[in-house]
Design a protein around this motif. Sequence first.
Motif, mmCIF file in Angstrom:
data_model
loop_
_atom_site.group_PDB
_atom_site.id
_atom_site.type_symbol
_atom_site.label_atom_id
_atom_site.label_comp_id
_atom_site.label_asym_id
_atom_site.label_seq_id
_atom_site.Cartn_x
_atom_site.Cartn_y
_atom_site.Cartn_z
ATOM 1 N N TRP A 221 0.824 -1.205 0.000
ATOM 2 C CA TRP A 221 0.000 0.000 0.000
ATOM 3 C C TRP A 221 0.857 1.254 0.000
ATOM 4 C CZ3 TRP A 221 -4.512 -0.448 -1.717
ATOM 5 C CH2 TRP A 221 -5.431 -1.415 -1.296
ATOM 6 N N ASP A 222 2.038 1.161 0.618
ATOM 7 C CA ASP A 222 2.887 2.334 0.762
ATOM 8 C C ASP A 222 3.891 2.491 -0.373
ATOM 9 O OD1 ASP A 222 1.790 3.451 3.032
ATOM 10 O OD2 ASP A 222 2.968 2.197 4.381
ATOM 11 N N ALA A 223 3.780 1.671 -1.405
ATOM 12 C CA ALA A 223 4.657 1.855 -2.564
ATOM 13 C C ALA A 223 4.499 3.281 -3.082
ATOM 14 C CB ALA A 223 4.300 0.852 -3.660
ATOM 15 N N ALA A 224 5.647 3.982 -3.225
ATOM 16 C CA ALA A 224 5.592 5.410 -3.552
ATOM 17 C C ALA A 224 5.360 5.684 -5.023
ATOM 18 C CB ALA A 224 6.889 6.078 -3.109
ATOM 19 N N ALA A 225 5.599 4.714 -5.879
ATOM 20 C CA ALA A 225 5.406 4.922 -7.318
ATOM 21 C C ALA A 225 5.052 3.584 -7.945
ATOM 22 C CB ALA A 225 6.667 5.496 -7.959
ATOM 23 N N PRO A 226 4.224 3.598 -8.975
ATOM 24 C CA PRO A 226 3.844 2.332 -9.609
ATOM 25 C C PRO A 226 5.002 1.715 -10.359
ATOM 26 C CG PRO A 226 3.018 4.179 -10.893
ATOM 27 C CD PRO A 226 3.603 4.753 -9.628
ATOM 28 N N ARG A 384 1.206 7.395 -2.646
ATOM 29 C CA ARG A 384 1.427 5.958 -2.475
ATOM 30 C C ARG A 384 0.335 5.209 -3.228
ATOM 31 N NH1 ARG A 384 0.724 6.262 3.775
ATOM 32 N NH2 ARG A 384 0.943 8.465 3.325
ATOM 33 N N ARG A 385 0.481 3.908 -3.244
ATOM 34 C CA ARG A 385 -0.498 3.076 -3.938
ATOM 35 C C ARG A 385 -1.904 3.261 -3.374
ATOM 36 N NH1 ARG A 385 0.250 -3.343 -5.098
ATOM 37 N NH2 ARG A 385 -1.736 -3.713 -6.159
ATOM 38 N N GLY A 386 -2.005 3.460 -2.061
ATOM 39 C CA GLY A 386 -3.314 3.536 -1.416
ATOM 40 C C GLY A 386 -3.986 4.883 -1.484
ATOM 41 N N SER A 387 -3.409 5.846 -2.214
ATOM 42 C CA SER A 387 -3.898 7.227 -2.142
ATOM 43 C C SER A 387 -5.347 7.411 -2.564
ATOM 44 C CB SER A 387 -3.011 8.139 -2.986
ATOM 45 O OG SER A 387 -1.761 8.354 -2.369
#
Length: 426
Positions: A221-226, A384-387
């Motif tokens: 979920w906290d990945a900062a970029a795809p 992040r991914r969850g934004s």
Amino acid sequence: MADVVTEVLVVGAGQAGVAASEHLGVRGIDHLVLERDRIAESWRTRRWDSLVANGPAWHDRFPGLEFDGVAPDGFASKDQVADYFSAYAEKIDAPVRCGVEVLGVHRHEGRPGFRVETSAGTVDAQRVVAATGPFQTPVVPSVVPDDAGVTQIHSSDYRRPGQLPDGGVLVVGAGSSGVQIADELRRSGRAVHLSVGPHERPPRRYRGQDFCWWLGVLDKWDAAAPPQGAAHVTIAVSGARGGHTVDFRELAATGVTLVGMTRSFADGRLRFAPDLADTVAAGDAHYLAMLDEADAYVVRNGLDLPEEPAARVLGPAPDCVTDPVTELDLARAGITSIVWATGYSSDYGWLPSGALDDDGRPRHSRGISTEPGIYFLGLPWQSRRGSSFIWGVWHDAAHVADHIAIQRGYLAHLPEPTVTTSGAPR
């Protein structure tokens, strides 16, 4: 609404706008939230009747309030989600004014802030938060002409099977919306074709835990970029009927005919890319990779979670995948409707041009615009991914509110204007 002065104007009272109001209020920042319809209107009237949240109630919520009448592992209906945000706005006493549309935001000349034109008057605001989210303008590819003899609607206008004329349906798009609509139509007795594009296909639950939990503990979920090229890849997952893993083999077994990506139309025939087998295989690979990561996490942390070997049994590919349809005569196939589950584009034309790139997309870093005083909330991959998910936008709103608080702190150290004997500042 008479002309109003406020420090921060928040545009939109969906999940992003309500989150912004909470964090601004906690910091004692004067603000106003304008909503052209009702709070969480998109959940009420721009979704199909049977839609439920794709995440369980324990996860898809704000920290300060639980869902009323929904079990923690249950999936709230669209109306329950809308009522939730209305209740949350009331709980935090959010200053929301409904029925007011923002028409344009213009920077003041020679002084800070903006003049905001609305359908009910003018607002003078030091800062503006665009909290309208990413789902604004339905995207319908210009593939099938209007005079092709079939009914065409976007998924935002789909409500129920009986809304469509008798006959078969082609659903274009295999994200969460597309697969759920295709499944509902097939269960209603319709003949359904589903056009499948690139997607991620996580397990709904694995080893007793929901995929939202797995994405959390695995730090996804906290990945900062795809990943490269994956910014717009859809997630095929469903909360319908208590929640289940989307399996295209099972969809095919129920009678849904899978086809590749929709490419072109001519002489009453639709043509599809010959990529279906590769697309399904890529989705399977993503699914199995997530199971591998989950298993490794269990071993690494010594967790006592039940093994689930059956989750890895995918079964043979259906005939429509091994021998795909690449061209379809709509009339001969009995297809009378097309549902385009092809997503949305954003419309920020009401903001100053400096806040947007040449394609009209927000220019920002974690929601802080390149146009000073403008902010964004609810964007996919904002930080992040969850934004763009309910819980993710709440955390992004905290960052935006912190930035506003810091900026106003700096401005508090400006010297007071000198006043002449005539009373005018100089």
